[in-house]
Design an enzyme around this catalytic site. Structure first.
Site, PDB file in Angstrom:
ATOM      1  CB  THR A  49      -0.935   0.003   1.233  1.00 49.82           C
ATOM      2  OG1 THR A  49      -1.778  -1.140   1.180  1.00 49.82           O
ATOM      3  CG2 THR A  49      -1.797   1.252   1.262  1.00 49.82           C
ATOM      4  CB  THR A 125       0.195  -4.011   6.135  1.00 50.23           C
ATOM      5  OG1 THR A 125      -1.063  -3.938   5.448  1.00 50.23           O
ATOM      6  CG2 THR A 125       0.864  -2.651   6.119  1.00 50.23           C
TER       7      THR A 125
END
Length: 230
Positions: A49, A125
């Site tokens: 991200t 993540t």
């Protein structure tokens, strides 16, 4: 062993001792000591991200290079010398064990360089804790015996274009940790998110959206990043 005399003999010896260095000469214009100018941190970009951009249909996809990530962080170059390795640019779910092994091999070789003080790995993540743990158990005996340099994994919970994007702050904090002398202080492999430093062997992702998504249940963080202090 020679004993110090008295009178003129003491005066002669004291004259031979060089005066202490004036620390004010080492202070930069911004008031901070230039203690990291000879350190190099390598940004090892994997994707996630933190590296996302909006595509033509408005979806966030990993697309930013490590150099682009660094440009979004004001003051990063003032901390130390920065180098970038663009390993990949993929979503975290695309990171395989084979990729983790290759990351481990390349990072260990990088950290054997005497000028490199640490490595920061930017990563998605969803599998960040798995990669961190894999790295911590895959370090060679040679590396563990001879090198005490931080391997810091970081990412972001929000895209670069989102309100309150956390990627730049996480990257800045991680570079500060990578400049830190890890020996007998923090584990070699850590995750740095939201100004918290977590051991790779304990950290877990506990939330899917909150910027404080990474915790070490029953253990807590091993450290914090507070402004210029680690």
């Amino acid at each position: 062993m020679t004993k110090l005399g008295t009178g003129t003999e003491k005066e002669t010896i004291s004259q031979q001792i060089e005066p202490e260095v004036d620390i004010t000469e080492e202070v930069l214009d911004d008031g901070y000591l230039d203690v990291m100018e000879d350190k190099t941190v390598v940004i090892f970009a994997v994707g996630g991200t933190i590296a996302t951009k909006k595509d033509g249909e408005g979806y966030l996809v990993p697309a930013a290079s490590g150099e682009e990530l660094c440009k979004k962080v004001p003051g990063l170059d003032d901390l130390c010398n920065i180098e970038v390795v663009n390993f990949s640019c993929v979503q975290s779910t695309a990171v395989t064990p084979e990729m983790m092994l290759e990351i481990s091999k390349q990072v260990q070789e990088i950290l054997k360089r005497p000028d490199v003080s640490g490595v920061v790995i930017t990563h998605g993540t969803d599998t960040l804790e798995e990669t961190a743990y894999f790295l911590s158990i895959s370090l060679s005996d040679e590396f563990q015996n001879e090198y005490f340099k931080p391997i810091v994994l970081t990412g972001s919970m929000r895209g670069a274009d989102a309100v309150g994007a956390d990627g730049p702050a996480n990257l800045l904090a991680s570079v500060k940790v990578a400049c830190h002398d890890v020996k007998e202080d923090i584990p070699r492999v850590v995750v740095c998110m939201n100004n918290e430093i977590h051991a790779a062997s304990r950290v877990q992702k506990v939330h899917s959206d909150n910027i404080a998504a990474f915790k070490s249940p029953s253990w807590g963080p091993v450290g914090y990043v507070d402004d210029d202090l680690v």
